[in-house]
Design a protein around this motif. Sequence first.
Motif, PDB file in Angstrom:
ATOM      1  N   CYS A  69       0.807  -1.220   0.000  1.00  0.00           N
ATOM      2  CA  CYS A  69       0.000   0.000   0.000  1.00  0.00           C
ATOM      3  C   CYS A  69       0.842   1.273   0.000  1.00  0.00           C
ATOM      4  N   GLU A  72       4.089   3.600  -4.849  1.00  0.00           N
ATOM      5  CA  GLU A  72       3.454   4.442  -5.862  1.00  0.00           C
ATOM      6  C   GLU A  72       2.836   3.607  -6.980  1.00  0.00           C
ATOM      7  N   ASN A 130      -4.921   9.942  -7.537  1.00  0.00           N
ATOM      8  CA  ASN A 130      -4.104   9.094  -8.403  1.00  0.00           C
ATOM      9  C   ASN A 130      -2.692   9.045  -7.842  1.00  0.00           C
ATOM     10  N   PRO A 131      -2.182   7.837  -7.514  1.00  0.00           N
ATOM     11  CA  PRO A 131      -0.835   7.738  -6.946  1.00  0.00           C
ATOM     12  C   PRO A 131       0.256   8.226  -7.887  1.00  0.00           C
ATOM     13  N   GLN A 134       2.217  12.382  -8.241  1.00  0.00           N
ATOM     14  CA  GLN A 134       3.511  12.903  -7.794  1.00  0.00           C
ATOM     15  C   GLN A 134       4.542  12.957  -8.912  1.00  0.00           C
TER      16      GLN A 134
END
Length: 374
Positions: A69, A72, A130-131, A134
């Motif tokens: 978890c 990314e 949304n991961p 970044q």
Amino acid sequence: MELELELRRSATGPKELRPPGLERRESAPKGWKPRRVLESLKLRRAEISRAAEVVNRVVDHLQRRLQCCQCEFRGTSLLRAGSYYEHVKISAPNEFDVMFTLNIERIQLEEYFDSCAFYFVKLKRNPKGNPLSQFLEGEILSASKMLAQFRKIIKEEIKNIEDTAIALQRKKKGSPAVTLLIKSPMEISVDIILALESKSSWPASTKNGLPIQNWLGVKVRRDLRLQPYYLVPKHAKEGHCFQVSNIDQSENAKMIDRKECLKLMKYLLQQLKKKFENRRELDKFCSYHVKTAFFHICAQDPCDSQWRFKDLEQCFENCVSHFLQCLQTEHLTHYFIPGFNLFSPDKIEKANKEFLLRQIEYERDNGFPVFGEY
């Protein structure tokens, strides 16, 4: 663009060779035994099993890390690709390709300077977040940032894999792969690629690609185009670019005899690269070029009766002639993206294509001595 046909000279002397024309030669190459060559390329079942066990253990460990978890890239799925899994691997099971795919929704593609195959990726607004956010630079998803983080995770995690000596290879210029060298219990190279999976309609540049209508049928082509496509992060000057990639799913049971020709073509290139390993002319040529040309031949000769095993020599000659034609005209059309030329001058220099053309001409006209004594 007009292309001028030139007379070539043999690699062994001043004798002039007829350039490969647009018509196929009437006779197959003589003085060599293709079936014996193929027999020598068969992989031993014990070697396959041992190598697959080692690779699967490493890959499964990495997948568990990517799915945690805090990562990314959580939610990745494993997609094994490449010659080993497509049953066209030759010589030894010492090279594997593994793709980790991450399903993404709500994206927008913008073509990179009319390249047909390269795209900027924008993330549309997603209430769930949304991961990958970044990795944005402005509105654009940065391929270089994604690759750097993916490589960092792999580098850290291989230290935690017990009973296996693994080294991270230096980055290959222009390659999206993270390459691992498993040193023990046996030496194996594993290319690991991160790809974004999209289930939306294929990009417009692929509309006239995948020309298998007369080979596998209109329905098969339609069904394949309903499959996902993949966006592979590639280094570009801006560092944002992604390349569209389609897994070659157009192979089926009809290709069982055709694959023998593909193995011979792959082996021909492999042996030539080995023969001239101290030179640079063949560095940019790879099995993907051979495979692409091979698929075009399959589309041109769609009937199974054109690929009988008893006609192996002639079928292989046809494949060789087509590949020579691609080198001569400096044009090899991407199988899925017809506007993209894999042999364009900006990708492979003309002198390098001429060098490979001369070497293959020499091999063809002399019974393929590079295959050895078979």
